[in-house]
Design an enzyme around this catalytic site. Structure first.
Site, PDB file in Angstrom:
ATOM      1  N   GLU A 113     -35.124  52.129   5.105  1.00 19.55           N
ATOM      2  CA  GLU A 113     -35.251  52.433   3.597  1.00 19.55           C
ATOM      3  C   GLU A 113     -36.636  53.604   3.606  1.00 19.55           C
ATOM      4  OE1 GLU A 113     -35.519  49.004   1.252  1.00 19.55           O
ATOM      5  OE2 GLU A 113     -33.514  48.769   1.143  1.00 19.55           O
ATOM      6  N   HIS A 236     -38.095  53.055  -9.619  1.00 18.09           N
ATOM      7  CA  HIS A 236     -37.157  53.191  -8.431  1.00 18.09           C
ATOM      8  C   HIS A 236     -36.381  54.571  -8.740  1.00 18.09           C
ATOM      9  CE1 HIS A 236     -33.848  52.889  -5.556  1.00 18.09           C
ATOM     10  NE2 HIS A 236     -34.355  51.734  -5.304  1.00 18.09           N
ATOM     11  N   ARG A 282     -41.544  55.846  -2.701  1.00 18.06           N
ATOM     12  CA  ARG A 282     -40.720  55.998  -3.783  1.00 18.06           C
ATOM     13  C   ARG A 282     -41.602  56.669  -4.803  1.00 18.06           C
ATOM     14  NH1 ARG A 282     -38.351  49.929  -4.684  1.00 18.06           N
ATOM     15  NH2 ARG A 282     -36.944  50.273  -2.737  1.00 18.06           N
ATOM     16  N   HIS A 343     -38.963  49.497 -12.001  1.00 16.72           N
ATOM     17  CA  HIS A 343     -38.220  48.457 -11.136  1.00 16.72           C
ATOM     18  C   HIS A 343     -39.237  47.489 -10.400  1.00 16.72           C
ATOM     19  CE1 HIS A 343     -35.595  47.712  -7.712  1.00 16.72           C
ATOM     20  NE2 HIS A 343     -36.486  47.801  -6.678  1.00 16.72           N
ATOM     21  N   ARG A 378     -45.433  49.889  -3.664  1.00 17.14           N
ATOM     22  CA  ARG A 378     -44.984  48.645  -2.565  1.00 17.14           C
ATOM     23  C   ARG A 378     -43.920  49.555  -1.896  1.00 17.14           C
ATOM     24  NH1 ARG A 378     -39.812  45.813  -3.290  1.00 17.14           N
ATOM     25  NH2 ARG A 378     -39.429  47.151  -4.659  1.00 17.14           N
TER      26      ARG A 378
HETATM   27  C1  SIN Z   1     -33.247  48.778  -3.094  1.00 22.22           C
HETATM   28  O1  SIN Z   1     -32.180  48.124  -2.598  1.00 22.22           O
HETATM   29  O2  SIN Z   1     -33.648  49.832  -3.179  1.00 22.22           O
HETATM   30  C2  SIN Z   1     -34.411  47.879  -3.601  1.00 22.22           C
HETATM   31  C3  SIN Z   1     -35.113  47.463  -2.471  1.00 22.22           C
HETATM   32  C4  SIN Z   1     -36.650  47.128  -3.000  1.00 22.22           C
HETATM   33  O3  SIN Z   1     -36.950  47.601  -4.140  1.00 22.22           O
HETATM   34  O4  SIN Z   1     -37.433  46.436  -2.318  1.00 22.22           O
END
Ligand code: SIN
Length: 530
Positions: A113, A236, A282, A343, A378
Protein backbone atom coordinates in the site's frame (compact mmCIF):
# COMPACT_ATOMS: atom_id res chain seq x y z
CA UNK A 1 -27.40 0.99 38.49
CA UNK A 2 -25.42 -1.95 37.10
CA UNK A 3 -21.79 -2.41 38.13
CA UNK A 4 -19.02 -4.00 36.04
CA UNK A 5 -15.28 -4.44 36.51
CA UNK A 6 -14.72 -3.05 33.01
CA UNK A 7 -16.97 -1.12 30.66
CA UNK A 8 -15.87 -1.03 27.04
CA UNK A 9 -17.66 1.36 24.69
CA UNK A 10 -17.50 0.16 21.08
CA UNK A 11 -17.29 -3.22 19.41
CA UNK A 12 -14.55 -3.02 16.77
CA UNK A 13 -11.09 -4.63 16.93
CA UNK A 14 -9.96 -2.49 19.89
CA UNK A 15 -13.06 -3.01 22.02
CA UNK A 16 -13.40 -6.74 21.38
CA UNK A 17 -9.66 -7.41 21.84
CA UNK A 18 -9.70 -5.53 25.14
CA UNK A 19 -12.88 -7.27 26.33
CA UNK A 20 -11.60 -10.77 25.58
CA UNK A 21 -8.46 -10.22 27.67
CA UNK A 22 -10.14 -8.26 30.44
CA UNK A 23 -12.75 -11.02 30.82
CA UNK A 24 -9.96 -13.18 32.29
CA UNK A 25 -9.84 -10.71 35.20
CA UNK A 26 -13.45 -9.70 35.79
CA UNK A 27 -16.91 -8.92 34.38
CA UNK A 28 -17.03 -6.86 31.23
CA UNK A 29 -19.83 -4.91 29.54
CA UNK A 30 -19.45 -3.99 25.88
CA UNK A 31 -21.72 -1.03 25.14
CA UNK A 32 -22.43 -0.64 21.42
CA UNK A 33 -24.89 1.73 19.86
CA UNK A 34 -26.22 -0.44 17.01
CA UNK A 35 -25.73 -4.14 16.23
CA UNK A 36 -22.41 -5.49 17.51
CA UNK A 37 -20.85 -5.76 14.04
CA UNK A 38 -21.70 -2.15 13.09
CA UNK A 39 -18.25 -0.59 13.25
CA UNK A 40 -15.38 0.65 11.09
CA UNK A 41 -13.36 -2.53 11.64
CA UNK A 42 -15.92 -4.66 9.82
CA UNK A 43 -15.60 -2.38 6.77
CA UNK A 44 -11.78 -2.40 6.59
CA UNK A 45 -10.67 -3.77 3.27
CA UNK A 46 -6.90 -3.42 2.90
CA UNK A 47 -5.56 -5.21 5.93
CA UNK A 48 -3.12 -5.06 8.80
CA UNK A 49 0.43 -3.78 8.35
CA UNK A 50 2.96 -5.99 10.11
CA UNK A 51 6.56 -7.06 9.59
CA UNK A 52 6.31 -10.69 8.56
CA UNK A 53 8.89 -11.23 5.82
CA UNK A 54 12.68 -11.71 5.86
CA UNK A 55 13.04 -8.82 3.43
CA UNK A 56 11.34 -6.47 5.87
CA UNK A 57 12.39 -5.15 9.29
CA UNK A 58 10.92 -3.25 12.24
CA UNK A 59 13.28 -0.39 11.39
CA UNK A 60 11.83 -0.08 7.89
CA UNK A 61 8.24 -0.17 9.13
CA UNK A 62 9.11 2.45 11.77
CA UNK A 63 10.81 4.62 9.15
CA UNK A 64 7.85 4.45 6.74
CA UNK A 65 5.46 5.35 9.56
CA UNK A 66 7.62 8.32 10.62
CA UNK A 67 7.90 9.60 7.05
CA UNK A 68 4.13 9.48 6.53
CA UNK A 69 3.58 11.11 9.95
CA UNK A 70 5.48 14.22 8.80
CA UNK A 71 7.46 14.86 11.98
CA UNK A 72 4.69 14.39 14.53
CA UNK A 73 4.83 10.66 15.29
CA UNK A 74 6.15 9.63 18.69
CA UNK A 75 9.01 7.37 17.69
CA UNK A 76 8.94 5.34 20.92
CA UNK A 77 5.24 4.63 20.42
CA UNK A 78 5.75 3.72 16.76
CA UNK A 79 8.56 1.30 17.66
CA UNK A 80 6.55 -0.35 20.43
CA UNK A 81 3.47 -0.88 18.27
CA UNK A 82 5.40 -2.05 15.22
CA UNK A 83 7.56 -4.49 17.18
CA UNK A 84 4.62 -5.96 19.12
CA UNK A 85 2.72 -6.47 15.85
CA UNK A 86 3.73 -10.07 15.10
CA UNK A 87 2.52 -11.20 18.53
CA UNK A 88 -0.83 -9.46 18.00
CA UNK A 89 -1.15 -11.19 14.63
CA UNK A 90 -0.38 -14.54 16.24
CA UNK A 91 -3.16 -13.93 18.78
CA UNK A 92 -5.63 -13.17 15.99
CA UNK A 93 -4.59 -16.31 14.12
CA UNK A 94 -5.13 -18.32 17.32
CA UNK A 95 -8.67 -16.94 17.44
CA UNK A 96 -9.22 -18.34 13.96
CA UNK A 97 -8.56 -15.25 11.80
CA UNK A 98 -7.61 -16.51 8.37
CA UNK A 99 -5.16 -14.28 6.51
CA UNK A 100 -4.44 -15.15 2.87
CA UNK A 101 -1.36 -17.32 2.40
CA UNK A 102 0.83 -18.22 -0.53
CA UNK A 103 -0.44 -21.66 -1.63
CA UNK A 104 3.11 -22.97 -2.19
CA UNK A 105 5.04 -21.71 0.83
CA UNK A 106 2.05 -21.34 3.20
CA UNK A 107 3.63 -18.02 4.30
CA UNK A 108 1.36 -14.98 4.64
CA UNK A 109 0.65 -13.39 1.28
CA UNK A 110 1.68 -9.78 1.87
CA UNK A 111 0.11 -6.84 0.06
CA UNK A 112 1.51 -3.41 -0.78
CA UNK A 113 0.00 0.00 0.00
CA UNK A 114 1.00 3.66 -0.37
CA UNK A 115 3.96 4.84 1.73
CA UNK A 116 5.19 1.31 2.53
CA UNK A 117 8.68 0.44 1.29
CA UNK A 118 8.02 -3.31 1.55
CA UNK A 119 5.14 -5.71 1.10
CA UNK A 120 3.73 -6.04 4.62
CA UNK A 121 -0.08 -5.91 4.50
CA UNK A 122 -1.73 -9.05 5.83
CA UNK A 123 -5.15 -9.44 4.28
CA UNK A 124 -8.09 -11.69 3.83
CA UNK A 125 -8.94 -10.96 0.19
CA UNK A 126 -10.50 -7.46 0.37
CA UNK A 127 -12.67 -8.05 3.43
CA UNK A 128 -9.94 -8.29 6.08
CA UNK A 129 -11.82 -6.28 8.70
CA UNK A 130 -14.91 -8.44 8.39
CA UNK A 131 -12.84 -11.59 8.90
CA UNK A 132 -11.22 -10.12 12.03
CA UNK A 133 -14.50 -8.79 13.41
CA UNK A 134 -16.32 -12.09 12.82
CA UNK A 135 -13.72 -14.19 14.62
CA UNK A 136 -13.48 -11.78 17.55
CA UNK A 137 -17.27 -11.73 17.90
CA UNK A 138 -17.37 -15.53 17.86
CA UNK A 139 -14.91 -15.60 20.77
CA UNK A 140 -16.90 -12.94 22.66
CA UNK A 141 -20.12 -14.93 22.19
CA UNK A 142 -18.53 -17.93 23.90
CA UNK A 143 -17.34 -15.89 26.89
CA UNK A 144 -19.68 -15.90 29.90
CA UNK A 145 -17.86 -12.99 31.52
CA UNK A 146 -18.85 -10.54 28.78
CA UNK A 147 -22.27 -8.87 28.37
CA UNK A 148 -22.78 -7.23 24.98
CA UNK A 149 -25.30 -4.41 25.31
CA UNK A 150 -26.42 -3.73 21.73
CA UNK A 151 -28.50 -0.68 20.82
CA UNK A 152 -27.14 1.05 23.92
CA UNK A 153 -25.93 4.56 23.17
CA UNK A 154 -23.33 5.96 25.59
CA UNK A 155 -24.52 9.49 26.40
CA UNK A 156 -21.90 10.80 28.79
CA UNK A 157 -19.17 9.73 31.16
CA UNK A 158 -19.92 10.13 34.84
CA UNK A 159 -17.04 11.74 36.69
CA UNK A 160 -16.41 12.97 40.23
CA UNK A 161 -16.27 16.46 38.76
CA UNK A 162 -19.66 16.14 37.04
CA UNK A 163 -21.22 15.01 40.32
CA UNK A 164 -19.57 17.85 42.25
CA UNK A 165 -17.54 15.53 44.51
CA UNK A 166 -14.51 17.02 46.20
CA UNK A 167 -12.39 13.90 45.57
CA UNK A 168 -9.77 13.97 42.77
CA UNK A 169 -11.09 13.85 39.21
CA UNK A 170 -11.83 10.37 37.92
CA UNK A 171 -14.24 8.45 35.75
CA UNK A 172 -16.96 6.48 37.56
CA UNK A 173 -19.11 5.08 34.78
CA UNK A 174 -21.54 6.30 32.18
CA UNK A 175 -25.13 7.07 31.32
CA UNK A 176 -26.39 4.97 28.47
CA UNK A 177 -29.57 5.21 26.41
CA UNK A 178 -31.19 1.81 25.97
CA UNK A 179 -32.65 2.58 22.57
CA UNK A 180 -35.16 -0.25 22.49
CA UNK A 181 -36.67 0.62 25.89
CA UNK A 182 -36.18 4.34 25.39
CA UNK A 183 -34.75 4.69 28.90
CA UNK A 184 -31.42 5.81 30.29
CA UNK A 185 -29.47 3.33 32.43
CA UNK A 186 -26.53 4.01 34.74
CA UNK A 187 -23.47 1.80 34.34
CA UNK A 188 -20.87 1.92 37.13
CA UNK A 189 -17.21 1.03 36.74
CA UNK A 190 -13.81 2.35 37.82
CA UNK A 191 -12.38 1.18 34.52
CA UNK A 192 -13.96 2.64 31.39
CA UNK A 193 -12.38 2.07 27.99
CA UNK A 194 -13.45 4.08 24.95
CA UNK A 195 -13.11 2.18 21.68
CA UNK A 196 -15.70 4.11 19.70
CA UNK A 197 -13.78 4.61 16.44
CA UNK A 198 -13.62 7.82 14.44
CA UNK A 199 -15.78 10.63 13.11
CA UNK A 200 -15.94 10.29 9.30
CA UNK A 201 -19.66 11.17 9.29
CA UNK A 202 -18.82 14.72 10.22
CA UNK A 203 -18.06 15.14 6.50
CA UNK A 204 -20.49 15.00 3.60
CA UNK A 205 -18.36 12.43 1.77
CA UNK A 206 -16.81 9.64 3.76
CA UNK A 207 -15.83 6.00 3.48
CA UNK A 208 -17.07 5.44 7.06
CA UNK A 209 -20.25 3.65 8.11
CA UNK A 210 -23.14 5.56 9.71
CA UNK A 211 -21.95 4.86 13.25
CA UNK A 212 -18.74 6.90 12.89
CA UNK A 213 -19.95 10.09 14.59
CA UNK A 214 -17.06 10.85 16.94
CA UNK A 215 -18.97 9.85 20.08
CA UNK A 216 -15.90 8.90 22.12
CA UNK A 217 -13.97 12.11 21.47
CA UNK A 218 -17.06 14.22 22.23
CA UNK A 219 -17.75 12.36 25.48
CA UNK A 220 -14.13 12.49 26.61
CA UNK A 221 -13.98 16.20 25.84
CA UNK A 222 -17.12 16.89 27.88
CA UNK A 223 -15.64 14.87 30.75
CA UNK A 224 -12.51 17.03 30.74
CA UNK A 225 -9.99 14.71 29.04
CA UNK A 226 -7.37 16.22 26.73
CA UNK A 227 -7.93 15.97 22.96
CA UNK A 228 -5.10 16.22 20.43
CA UNK A 229 -4.46 16.77 16.73
CA UNK A 230 -8.06 16.70 15.49
CA UNK A 231 -7.05 18.79 12.47
CA UNK A 232 -5.43 15.70 10.96
CA UNK A 233 -8.35 14.05 9.21
CA UNK A 234 -7.21 11.60 6.58
CA UNK A 235 -9.00 11.71 3.24
CA UNK A 236 -8.78 8.42 1.40
CA UNK A 237 -8.00 9.17 -2.23
CA UNK A 238 -10.23 6.51 -3.73
CA UNK A 239 -13.85 6.36 -2.63
CA UNK A 240 -16.18 5.08 -5.38
CA UNK A 241 -17.88 7.93 -7.22
CA UNK A 242 -21.43 6.83 -7.91
CA UNK A 243 -24.82 8.54 -7.47
CA UNK A 244 -26.35 5.62 -5.56
CA UNK A 245 -23.46 4.35 -3.45
CA UNK A 246 -21.78 7.13 -1.53
CA UNK A 247 -19.38 5.50 0.96
CA UNK A 248 -17.81 2.57 -0.80
CA UNK A 249 -14.03 2.37 -0.48
CA UNK A 250 -11.81 1.21 -3.30
CA UNK A 251 -8.92 -0.16 -1.27
CA UNK A 252 -5.46 1.30 -1.56
CA UNK A 253 -4.36 -2.29 -2.13
CA UNK A 254 -5.75 -1.89 -5.68
CA UNK A 255 -3.03 0.69 -6.29
CA UNK A 256 -0.63 -1.61 -4.45
CA UNK A 257 -1.34 -4.21 -7.13
CA UNK A 258 -0.60 -1.77 -9.93
CA UNK A 259 -3.78 0.29 -10.27
CA UNK A 260 -3.02 3.79 -11.59
CA UNK A 261 -4.94 7.02 -11.28
CA UNK A 262 -5.95 8.64 -14.56
CA UNK A 263 -7.94 11.73 -15.50
CA UNK A 264 -11.07 11.96 -17.68
CA UNK A 265 -8.72 11.87 -20.69
CA UNK A 266 -7.35 8.47 -19.57
CA UNK A 267 -3.90 9.94 -18.92
CA UNK A 268 -1.89 9.47 -15.72
CA UNK A 269 -1.33 12.62 -13.67
CA UNK A 270 0.33 11.58 -10.39
CA UNK A 271 3.89 11.90 -11.80
CA UNK A 272 3.26 15.67 -11.80
CA UNK A 273 2.79 15.62 -8.02
CA UNK A 274 5.15 12.99 -6.57
CA UNK A 275 7.80 10.59 -7.81
CA UNK A 276 5.97 7.71 -6.04
CA UNK A 277 3.04 8.47 -8.37
CA UNK A 278 -0.20 6.64 -7.51
CA UNK A 279 1.44 5.03 -4.47
CA UNK A 280 2.50 8.25 -2.77
CA UNK A 281 1.16 8.73 0.79
CA UNK A 282 -2.54 9.51 1.03
CA UNK A 283 -2.30 13.21 1.85
CA UNK A 284 -0.36 13.81 -1.36
CA UNK A 285 -2.61 11.67 -3.56
CA UNK A 286 -5.85 13.11 -2.11
CA UNK A 287 -4.62 16.69 -2.62
CA UNK A 288 -3.53 15.88 -6.17
CA UNK A 289 -6.96 14.45 -7.03
CA UNK A 290 -8.68 17.42 -5.41
CA UNK A 291 -6.60 19.72 -7.58
CA UNK A 292 -7.19 17.73 -10.78
CA UNK A 293 -10.94 17.83 -10.13
CA UNK A 294 -10.88 21.59 -9.46
CA UNK A 295 -8.67 22.41 -12.45
CA UNK A 296 -10.47 20.22 -15.00
CA UNK A 297 -14.00 20.71 -13.64
CA UNK A 298 -14.51 16.94 -13.85
CA UNK A 299 -16.57 15.36 -11.05
CA UNK A 300 -14.06 12.54 -10.43
CA UNK A 301 -10.87 10.82 -11.59
CA UNK A 302 -10.46 7.10 -12.39
CA UNK A 303 -8.54 4.18 -11.00
CA UNK A 304 -7.38 1.92 -13.78
CA UNK A 305 -6.37 -1.68 -13.10
CA UNK A 306 -7.45 -3.08 -16.45
CA UNK A 307 -3.88 -4.04 -17.39
CA UNK A 308 -3.94 -6.97 -14.94
CA UNK A 309 -4.65 -10.38 -16.51
CA UNK A 310 -8.28 -11.51 -16.73
CA UNK A 311 -9.54 -12.91 -13.43
CA UNK A 312 -6.94 -11.13 -11.26
CA UNK A 313 -9.18 -8.38 -9.87
CA UNK A 314 -12.09 -10.78 -9.43
CA UNK A 315 -9.93 -13.15 -7.41
CA UNK A 316 -7.86 -10.68 -5.35
CA UNK A 317 -10.62 -8.10 -4.75
CA UNK A 318 -13.91 -10.02 -4.96
CA UNK A 319 -15.87 -7.57 -2.78
CA UNK A 320 -14.77 -4.53 -4.77
CA UNK A 321 -15.19 -6.33 -8.10
CA UNK A 322 -18.71 -7.57 -7.33
CA UNK A 323 -19.90 -4.29 -5.80
CA UNK A 324 -18.68 -2.35 -8.85
CA UNK A 325 -20.16 -4.91 -11.22
CA UNK A 326 -23.59 -4.60 -9.58
CA UNK A 327 -23.35 -0.89 -10.36
CA UNK A 328 -22.45 -1.57 -14.00
CA UNK A 329 -18.67 -1.08 -13.68
CA UNK A 330 -16.52 -4.04 -14.74
CA UNK A 331 -13.19 -3.21 -13.07
CA UNK A 332 -11.39 -5.77 -15.21
CA UNK A 333 -12.43 -3.91 -18.36
CA UNK A 334 -12.95 -0.28 -17.39
CA UNK A 335 -11.46 2.25 -14.93
CA UNK A 336 -13.33 2.85 -11.68
CA UNK A 337 -14.57 6.42 -11.03
CA UNK A 338 -13.20 7.67 -7.70
CA UNK A 339 -13.07 10.77 -5.47
CA UNK A 340 -11.36 11.45 -2.12
CA UNK A 341 -13.52 11.13 1.00
CA UNK A 342 -12.99 11.48 4.77
CA UNK A 343 -11.59 8.20 6.02
CA UNK A 344 -9.65 8.31 9.29
CA UNK A 345 -9.24 10.52 12.34
CA UNK A 346 -5.52 10.65 13.18
CA UNK A 347 -5.99 12.76 16.31
CA UNK A 348 -8.30 11.99 19.20
CA UNK A 349 -8.32 11.52 22.95
CA UNK A 350 -4.74 12.08 24.07
CA UNK A 351 -3.32 8.82 25.46
CA UNK A 352 -0.03 7.08 26.13
CA UNK A 353 1.02 3.83 24.43
CA UNK A 354 -1.16 1.95 26.95
CA UNK A 355 -4.29 3.92 26.10
CA UNK A 356 -4.34 5.87 29.38
CA UNK A 357 -6.07 9.26 29.01
CA UNK A 358 -5.53 12.40 31.09
CA UNK A 359 -8.64 11.47 33.14
CA UNK A 360 -7.92 8.74 35.72
CA UNK A 361 -10.15 5.70 35.26
CA UNK A 362 -10.54 6.35 31.52
CA UNK A 363 -8.62 4.62 28.74
CA UNK A 364 -9.07 5.02 24.99
CA UNK A 365 -7.92 2.59 22.30
CA UNK A 366 -8.09 2.60 18.49
CA UNK A 367 -9.18 5.40 16.18
CA UNK A 368 -10.79 7.37 19.04
CA UNK A 369 -7.35 7.76 20.62
CA UNK A 370 -4.23 9.72 19.74
CA UNK A 371 -1.20 7.66 20.81
CA UNK A 372 1.32 9.40 18.56
CA UNK A 373 1.54 6.45 16.15
CA UNK A 374 0.04 8.34 13.22
CA UNK A 375 1.45 11.84 13.72
CA UNK A 376 0.18 14.18 11.03
CA UNK A 377 -0.77 11.40 8.61
CA UNK A 378 -1.48 7.72 9.18
CA UNK A 379 0.41 5.14 7.17
CA UNK A 380 -2.09 2.82 5.46
CA UNK A 381 -3.16 -0.26 7.43
CA UNK A 382 -1.41 0.78 10.65
CA UNK A 383 -4.70 1.28 12.46
CA UNK A 384 -5.97 -2.29 12.95
CA UNK A 385 -2.46 -3.05 14.16
CA UNK A 386 -2.66 -0.23 16.69
CA UNK A 387 -6.11 -1.38 17.89
CA UNK A 388 -4.90 -4.94 18.55
CA UNK A 389 -1.55 -4.04 20.15
CA UNK A 390 -2.74 -1.18 22.37
CA UNK A 391 -5.81 -3.15 23.55
CA UNK A 392 -3.48 -5.80 25.01
CA UNK A 393 -1.26 -3.18 26.62
CA UNK A 394 -4.30 -1.35 28.01
CA UNK A 395 -5.52 -4.46 29.86
CA UNK A 396 -2.10 -4.78 31.53
CA UNK A 397 -2.06 -1.09 32.38
CA UNK A 398 -5.57 -1.13 33.85
CA UNK A 399 -4.66 -4.11 36.03
CA UNK A 400 -1.48 -2.40 37.23
CA UNK A 401 -3.15 0.94 37.97
CA UNK A 402 -6.37 -0.46 39.42
CA UNK A 403 -5.85 -4.07 40.48
CA UNK A 404 -8.98 -5.91 41.63
CA UNK A 405 -9.63 -5.42 45.32
CA UNK A 406 -7.83 -2.06 45.35
CA UNK A 407 -10.58 0.02 43.79
CA UNK A 408 -10.84 3.61 45.03
CA UNK A 409 -13.73 4.74 47.23
CA UNK A 410 -17.06 3.40 45.89
CA UNK A 411 -19.73 5.95 45.03
CA UNK A 412 -23.39 5.24 44.44
CA UNK A 413 -24.27 7.12 41.28
CA UNK A 414 -27.40 9.20 40.85
CA UNK A 415 -29.89 8.07 38.23
CA UNK A 416 -30.22 10.10 35.05
CA UNK A 417 -32.79 12.86 35.37
CA UNK A 418 -34.42 14.12 32.25
CA UNK A 419 -36.67 16.77 33.79
CA UNK A 420 -39.93 17.80 32.24
CA UNK A 421 -39.27 16.78 28.66
CA UNK A 422 -41.35 15.95 25.63
CA UNK A 423 -40.64 13.80 22.59
CA UNK A 424 -38.71 15.33 19.75
CA UNK A 425 -41.41 16.41 17.34
CA UNK A 426 -39.08 18.35 15.13
CA UNK A 427 -36.91 15.57 13.79
CA UNK A 428 -36.65 17.57 10.58
CA UNK A 429 -34.54 20.18 12.40
CA UNK A 430 -32.13 17.49 13.56
CA UNK A 431 -31.73 16.15 10.04
CA UNK A 432 -31.32 19.66 8.68
CA UNK A 433 -28.60 20.49 11.22
CA UNK A 434 -26.87 17.19 10.59
CA UNK A 435 -26.75 17.93 6.82
CA UNK A 436 -25.60 21.47 7.44
CA UNK A 437 -22.65 20.35 9.60
CA UNK A 438 -21.54 17.72 7.12
CA UNK A 439 -21.74 20.11 4.18
CA UNK A 440 -20.00 23.02 5.87
CA UNK A 441 -17.21 20.72 7.07
CA UNK A 442 -16.78 19.46 3.51
CA UNK A 443 -16.83 22.92 1.97
CA UNK A 444 -14.71 24.76 4.55
CA UNK A 445 -12.63 22.23 6.50
CA UNK A 446 -11.64 19.41 4.14
CA UNK A 447 -8.58 18.75 1.99
CA UNK A 448 -7.54 22.37 1.35
CA UNK A 449 -8.24 24.95 4.06
CA UNK A 450 -7.86 28.69 4.63
CA UNK A 451 -8.13 30.82 7.76
CA UNK A 452 -11.21 32.56 6.38
CA UNK A 453 -13.00 29.28 5.66
CA UNK A 454 -12.17 28.00 9.13
CA UNK A 455 -13.55 31.20 10.66
CA UNK A 456 -16.78 30.81 8.68
CA UNK A 457 -17.08 27.22 9.82
CA UNK A 458 -16.46 28.21 13.45
CA UNK A 459 -19.19 30.87 13.39
CA UNK A 460 -21.78 28.48 11.94
CA UNK A 461 -20.83 25.72 14.32
CA UNK A 462 -21.35 28.07 17.27
CA UNK A 463 -24.93 28.70 16.17
CA UNK A 464 -25.59 25.04 15.50
CA UNK A 465 -24.11 24.11 18.84
CA UNK A 466 -26.48 26.50 20.66
CA UNK A 467 -29.46 25.04 18.84
CA UNK A 468 -28.43 21.46 19.53
CA UNK A 469 -27.87 22.24 23.23
CA UNK A 470 -31.39 23.63 23.41
CA UNK A 471 -32.76 20.41 21.96
CA UNK A 472 -30.64 18.36 24.32
CA UNK A 473 -31.95 20.11 27.43
CA UNK A 474 -35.57 20.43 26.36
CA UNK A 475 -36.39 17.14 24.67
CA UNK A 476 -36.23 13.49 25.42
CA UNK A 477 -32.88 12.13 24.21
CA UNK A 478 -32.80 9.96 21.09
CA UNK A 479 -29.81 8.46 19.32
CA UNK A 480 -30.27 10.96 16.44
CA UNK A 481 -30.08 13.89 18.82
CA UNK A 482 -27.13 12.40 20.70
CA UNK A 483 -25.21 11.81 17.48
CA UNK A 484 -25.90 15.35 16.35
CA UNK A 485 -24.66 16.67 19.72
CA UNK A 486 -21.45 14.67 19.30
CA UNK A 487 -20.98 15.64 15.65
CA UNK A 488 -21.20 19.35 16.37
CA UNK A 489 -18.71 18.94 19.23
CA UNK A 490 -16.21 17.00 17.15
CA UNK A 491 -16.57 19.38 14.19
CA UNK A 492 -15.81 22.25 16.57
CA UNK A 493 -12.68 20.49 17.84
CA UNK A 494 -11.46 19.86 14.27
CA UNK A 495 -11.96 23.52 13.39
CA UNK A 496 -10.34 24.74 16.64
CA UNK A 497 -7.26 22.56 16.16
CA UNK A 498 -7.01 23.44 12.46
CA UNK A 499 -7.23 27.15 13.27
CA UNK A 500 -4.45 26.82 15.85
CA UNK A 501 -1.99 25.23 13.41
CA UNK A 502 -0.60 28.07 11.30
CA UNK A 503 1.42 25.89 8.93
CA UNK A 504 0.80 23.01 6.48
CA UNK A 505 1.84 19.56 7.61
CA UNK A 506 0.66 16.08 6.69
CA UNK A 507 -3.11 16.09 6.41
CA UNK A 508 -3.53 19.73 7.38
CA UNK A 509 -3.03 21.95 4.35
CA UNK A 510 -3.87 25.64 4.42
CA UNK A 511 -3.37 28.08 1.55
CA UNK A 512 -2.52 30.79 4.11
CA UNK A 513 0.59 28.90 5.31
CA UNK A 514 1.48 26.41 2.56
CA UNK A 515 4.83 25.39 4.10
CA UNK A 516 5.82 23.26 7.02
CA UNK A 517 7.10 25.27 9.99
CA UNK A 518 9.27 23.01 12.15
CA UNK A 519 10.51 25.92 14.20
CA UNK A 520 7.11 26.65 15.69
CA UNK A 521 4.93 23.65 14.95
CA UNK A 522 6.83 20.47 15.61
CA UNK A 523 4.23 19.76 18.27
CA UNK A 524 0.68 18.57 18.80
CA UNK A 525 -2.36 20.78 19.10
CA UNK A 526 -4.19 20.18 22.37
CA UNK A 527 -7.72 21.10 23.44
CA UNK A 528 -8.92 20.80 26.98
CA UNK A 529 -11.94 22.08 28.89
CA UNK A 530 -10.18 22.09 32.22
C1 SIN B 1 -7.68 0.61 2.28
O1 SIN B 1 -7.95 -0.57 2.09
O2 SIN B 1 -7.31 1.37 1.42
C2 SIN B 1 -7.82 1.14 3.66
C3 SIN B 1 -6.70 0.71 4.49
C4 SIN B 1 -6.51 1.71 5.58
O3 SIN B 1 -7.18 2.73 5.61
O4 SIN B 1 -5.63 1.49 6.40
Amino acid sequence: MKTYDFIVVGSGIAGLSFALRAAEKGRVAIVTKKDREDCNTAQAQGGIACVESDEDSFDLHVEDTLIAGAGLCREDVVRTIVSEGPEAIEDLVKLGVSFDRDPESDQFSLGMEGGHSKRRILHSKDTTGLEVETRLLEAVAKNDNIDVLEHHFAIDLITTRRLGFASPPRCLGLYVLDEKKSEVVTLRSDRVILCTGGCGRVYLYTTNPKVATGDGVAMAWRAGAKISNMEFIQFHPTCLYHPEVKSFLISEAVRGEGGVLVGQDGKEFMHRYDERKSLAPRDIVARAIDREIKVTGAPCVFLDITHQPKGFVKDRFPHIYNTCLELGIDAEKQPIPVVPAAHYQCGGVQVDVNGLTSLPGLWAVGEVACTGLHGANRLASNSLLEGAVVATRAVQDVMEKLPPGQEPEFFDLPEWTSGNVTDVDELVVIYHNWDEIRRLMWDYVSIVRTGKRLQRAATRLQNLSREVQEFYWNFKVTSELLELRNLVQVATLIVDNAAQRSESRGLHYTLDHPDRDDKNWLRDTVSSRV
